[in-house]
Structure formats: structure tokens, C-alpha cells
Write a protein that holds these residues in place. Structure first.
Motif, PDB file in Angstrom:
ATOM      1  N   LYS A  21       1.535   4.476   9.597  1.00 52.34           N
ATOM      2  CA  LYS A  21       1.747   3.765  10.866  1.00 52.34           C
ATOM      3  C   LYS A  21       3.134   4.026  11.394  1.00 52.34           C
ATOM      4  O   LYS A  21       3.320   4.219  12.586  1.00 52.34           O
ATOM      5  N   ARG A  24       3.221   7.424  12.748  1.00 51.51           N
ATOM      6  CA  ARG A  24       2.489   7.508  14.016  1.00 51.51           C
ATOM      7  C   ARG A  24       3.319   6.945  15.147  1.00 51.51           C
ATOM      8  O   ARG A  24       3.338   7.522  16.228  1.00 51.51           O
ATOM      9  N   LYS A  25       3.931   5.830  14.917  1.00 52.66           N
ATOM     10  CA  LYS A  25       4.785   5.251  15.956  1.00 52.66           C
ATOM     11  C   LYS A  25       5.901   6.181  16.290  1.00 52.66           C
ATOM     12  O   LYS A  25       6.230   6.349  17.457  1.00 52.66           O
ATOM     13  N   ARG A  26       6.455   6.727  15.228  1.00 53.81           N
ATOM     14  CA  ARG A  26       7.570   7.658  15.461  1.00 53.81           C
ATOM     15  C   ARG A  26       7.089   8.841  16.312  1.00 53.81           C
ATOM     16  O   ARG A  26       7.835   9.241  17.204  1.00 53.81           O
ATOM     17  N   LEU A  28       4.598   8.848  18.358  1.00 51.58           N
ATOM     18  CA  LEU A  28       4.341   8.437  19.729  1.00 51.58           C
ATOM     19  C   LEU A  28       5.650   8.298  20.479  1.00 51.58           C
ATOM     20  O   LEU A  28       5.741   8.643  21.649  1.00 51.58           O
ATOM     21  N   LEU A  29       6.617   7.798  19.794  1.00 52.15           N
ATOM     22  CA  LEU A  29       7.919   7.643  20.441  1.00 52.15           C
ATOM     23  C   LEU A  29       8.493   9.003  20.803  1.00 52.15           C
ATOM     24  O   LEU A  29       9.013   9.205  21.886  1.00 52.15           O
TER      25      LEU A  29
END
Length: 514
Positions: A21, A24-26, A28-29
């Protein structure tokens, strides 16, 4: 223990999930951070890709057009190559034809040169012939003038000769009348022997072989029926001053018969063809036969031997006669369109007459200077024996003449024809003085012979129906019809003594009538 281990695994899984997660956030960022730059960069690349795509499609289209053009050019190239090969072959054929034509042209030129030379030679020859022709024309004109003059003189001489002949005939008639009167008076006095001697030096002679006659009777009975020849009998005659009969047939034989007994007296051998006509010299010494072997045969009647074989005709000899004045001269006719005069003393031909129409029958005149001839064209002609010239002619029959017979006094000639007529002509004028006919009388062949009785009162003629008809000359009517033959009658002959009468047919049968 088990719980402890499980919790550790869950812990690890959770830790991994968390890490994912976080990542993934990274991501997306980071993606959100880089998106504006990425969009800024992707805009020109996209616009440039569509231009390249359009160019690529344009180039693809041009390439397709090039392929099509190349295909068309290839097809055109194949056609042009084929045409080129055909033209090359045509050129070769034409070159060959040109070579042959050049060769022919050379030959024609050589032939033309030769023809030119020949033409020059022919022209020179023609000029020579023309000059000769001019000379011959001049000579011909001179000869024509002479011939016309000679013809006029000849015509005048013939007229004079015919006038003299007519005078001679009149004198002969007077002598005959005197002779007949003398005979009647001598008969009345019972001196028949004196009637056989010379009266006026013209009509009869008292020398050996001279002719005498008794009044002819009209026969009615067949005395003898002789089986004379095999294959037919076409020629018969009687000896002078005798009742002995001579016959000739297709079996190549000539027989002498005694009509008093009906038996054969002698046989004459040596003929190599069918006997078509017979004659005998007035002294009864020689018999002459006309034959299909193209020859004439002369026998000595006493010895039976052949004296002469007269050769010269090229076709069958169908007629013969001997002079009534001299036993020396004989005349014959053949189907080679000639009439020949023979000298029996020398044994060869002395004169030849050529005419376009074949002659079937012949007879000497009483003076031995003229020949009577009957032809296939139906005409009766008179010839001069010395010169061979045609003296006169007359249309005697519409069809072929088959027979000629001279009367005892020589004033009348009897002709028979295939038109079934028997005409009597006055020798002096050649005019018809009588015509004899019968409904059943039909002339059987081109050599059917008729005859006049010795007293000049009757005519006998055979017919195709086997009958022999006898007419009265003075009345012109039939006085008797003799029936004994079973085939066509070819010839009739009266004895110079007045009786009997003989007839012969196609079967070779000879009947003696009394």
C-alpha cells in the motif's frame, strides 16, 4: 505454539500488505507529480505520429500505384516482345521471299533475253516467209489465170465431147434397133446361130467370148437351193454365154457352179478376206474378186490359180468391174475413199481417183471410157478413166447407193439405194426415166446388188425379208415375188442367156430360179 506461529505469519502478511500500500501510494504520488511533464511530452509525439501515419499511408498508396504501373509496363513489355519476335519472323520470311523473287527475276531476265533473241530470229524468218509469200501470191495469180483459162477450155471440150457422146448414143440406138430387127427376122427363119454373129460392128462381136442373149423369162420356181458359203454370200455372177455361176462368200472362197446340175465345178482358193464383189472378163478367162483384206485377187479360171494380187488400197475393197471392151482394164473402189484403175497385163495401178465420199458400187460404160460410181452420200458420179476427172454427178438417192447395173444397150443405168428405191437413169442426160419400189422391199446392206435382165425388160432385187422382187421396166409394176430364202437377200444376177436367175443371202444360201 501454533498460535504463535500463525500470528507471526499474519503479521508478516500484514506487513507486506502495508508495504504494498505504501508503495502504491508512493507510485500514485510520483505519477501525479510526473503527469504534467508526461502529458507535456506526449502531446508533440502523438501529433507527430499521426503525420507519420498519414505519410506512411500516402507512401503506401504511391507504392501500390507504382506496383500497378510496373504490372502494366510488364504486360506491355511481354506484348511488345511477342510482337517483336513475330515481326522478326515475318522479316525473315520476307527476306527469303525477296531472295527467291530476285532469283526468279534473274531467270526471267535471262528468259526474256533468250526470247528477245528468238523473236529477232522469228522476225527475220517471218520477213523471209512474207517475201516468199508475196512471190507465191504472184505465181498463184498467174496460175489461177491459167487455170481459169484451162477450165473454160475444158468446159468447152466437155460440152463438145458430151455432144459427140449423144450423137454416138443415137447411132448406137439406131444400130441396136437394126440389130433387134435382124435378130427377130433371123429367129423367125430359124437361124439362131446367125443372130450370135456380128451385125453392125458396134453392138456385138463374133470373136471368142462375145456376148449373146435370149429373151429373158420371168422365173417362178427355185430349181436349186445351194448351201454355197458359210457366213454369207455377197457376190454372184454368170459366165458370158454360159449358165455356169460363180459365187464368193465370207468364208474367203470363190466357187464355180453348174446350174444345170446344182454341183460345184471348181474352187478358187487364195483369197485372204471376205469376198465383197466379183467380175469376170468377157473372154471368161479371168475372175477378179474384191476382198475385205484390202486387196483384189485375179484367178485364171481354167487353171484355178491366182494370176495377180492387186495391192494398193488401205481399206476393204467393196466393188470391182472389168471393161466391157478390153479384158485388160479393171476398176475397183475401197473404203479408203479411192477408186483405182488397174492394168491386168502389167498387174499394177495406172490411175487413182480420190473422193471425199466412199464408193459402194462401180460399173464401166459400154465404150470402156467412163466409170459409173455410186457413193455413200447417195450420188451417182461419172468419171473419165484416162484423166480421172469427174464428168458429171446426180443425186440418185437420199441414202447410200448400194448397186449399179448397166443395161445391155448401155443407155440405161440402174441404181439401188438404202432408201429402198431402184432408179433407172438415162445415161445421156442423167435424168430419172423410172423408179421402182415395193411396200415390202427393203435393201438389206450397203452392198445389196440388183440387176437388169439381158433383154432390158425386167429388174430383180433382193429384200431384207428374204424375198426377191421382179419388176417390169415398161410398166413399173411388180410381176413376180420369189420366196425361198430364210434371211436377207444380198444380191441377184441374171444369166446373159436369159435364164436362170440366181440370188444369194446372208446365210450363204444361193437359189437358182427358172
Amino acid at each position: 505454539m501454533a498460535k504463535t506461529c500463525k500470528s507471526q505469519e499474519e503479521i508478516a502478511n500484514d506487513a507486506i500488505k502495508n508495504a504494498l500500500k505504501a508503495l502504491r501510494k508512493r507510485h500514485l504520488l510520483e505519477e501525479a507529480a510526473h503527469r504534467p511533464a508526461f502529458e507535456a511530452l506526449s502531446r508533440p509525439i502523438a501529433s507527430q505520429g499521426s503525420e507519420w501515419k498519414e505519410k506512411a499511408e500516402s507512401l503506401q498508396l504511391e507504392l501500390q500505384q507504382c506496383y500497378k504501373a510496373q504490372s502494366r509496363l510488364s504486360e506491355q513489355l511481354v506484348v511488345e516482345v511477342a510482337e517483336s519476335r513475330a515481326l522478326k519472323a515475318s522479316v525473315q520470311v520476307k527476306e527469303t521471299a525477296i531472295a527467291e523473287m530476285q532469283k526468279e527475276l534473274t531467270e526471267v531476265r535471262e528468259e526474256r533475253s533468250q526470247l528477245k533473241l528468238d523473236l529477232e530470229q522469228k522476225i527475220k524468218a517471218l520477213e523471209l516467209v512474207m517475201s516468199e509469200n508475196s512471190e507465191l501470191k504472184a505465181q498463184l495469180e498467174q496460175m489461177t489465170t491459167k487455170a481459169n483459162k484451162a477450165e473454160a477450155e475444158n468446159k468447152m471440150l466437155i460440152d463438145r465431147w458430151m455432144l459427140e457422146k449423144m450423137k454416138d448414143a443415137e447411132r448406137l440406138n439406131e444400130a441396136n434397133a437394126l440389130y433387134e430387127d435382124m435378130v427377130q427376122r433371123l429367129k423367125a427363119s430359124g437361124l439362131e446361130q446367125l443372130a450370135r454373129q456380128q451385125v453392125d460392128g458396134i453392138v456385138r462381136r463374133s470373136e471368142e467370148g462375145a456376148e449373146f442373149f435370149l429373151e429373158s423369162n420371168i422365173p417362178s420356181t427355185c430349181k436349186y437351193r445351194l448351201n454355197a458359203h458359210e457366213g454369207g454370200c455377197a457376190a454372184i455372177l454368170f459366165e458370158y454365154n454360159s449358165s455356169r455361176l460363180i459365187t464368193g462368200g465370207q468364208d474367203r472362197s470363190v466357187k464355180v457352179w453348174d446350174t444345170n446340175t446344182g454341183t460345184v465345178s471348181s474352187n478358187l482358193h487364195g483369197c485372204l478376206g471376205s469376198v465383197l464383189d466379183l467380175c469376170i472378163t468377157h473372154d471368161n478367162r479371168s475372175v477378179i474378186a474384191a476382198s475385205s483384206s484390202n486387196n483384189l485377187y485375179v484367178w485364171d479360171l481354167n487353171s484355178g490359180r491366182v494370176r495377180h494380187t492387186l495391192t494398193g488400197h488401205t481399206e476393204k475393197v467393196c466393188a470391182v468391174d472389168v471393161s466391157k471392151v478390153s479384158s485388160r482394164h479393171v476398176v475397183s473402189a475401197a473404203y479408203d475413199r479411192t477408186i483405182k484403175v488397174w492394168d491386168l497385163m502389167k498387174g499394177y495401178c495406172t490411175n487413182t481417183i480420190i473422193f471425199h465420199s466412199n464408193c459402194n458400187a462401180l460399173s464401166f460404160s459400154m465404150d470402156g471410157q467412163t466409170i459409173f460410181s455410186g457413193h455413200v452420200d447417195g450420188n451417182l458420179r461419172l468419171w473419165d478413166i484416162q484423166t480421172g476427172k469427174l464428168l458429171s454427178e446426180v443425186a440418185a438417192h437420199s441414202l447410200a447407193v448400194t448397186s449399179i447395173s448397166l443395161s445391155r444397150n448401155g443407155n440405161v443405168v440402174l441404181t439401188s439405194g438404202r432408201d429402198n428405191l431402184h432408179n433407172l437413169f438415162d445415161v445421156r442426160s442423167l435424168e430419172v426415166c423410172g423408179t421402182l419400189r415395193a411396200s415390202g422391199n427393203r435393201v438389206a446392206s450397203n452392198w445389196s446388188r440388183s440387176c437388169i435382165s439381158p433383154d432390158d425388160n425386167h429388174v430383180a432385187a433382193g429384200s431384207a425379208d428374204g424375198s426377191v422382187y421382179i419388176w417390169s421396166i415398161s410398166k413399173g409394176d411388180i410381176v413376180s415375188t420369189l420366196k425361198e430364202h430364210s434371211s436377207s437377200v444380198l444380191c441377184c444376177k441374171w444369166s446373159g442367156m436369159g435364164k436362170p436367175l440366181a440370188s444369194a443371202d446372208k446365210n450363204g444360201t444361193v437359189c437358182v430360179w427358172t
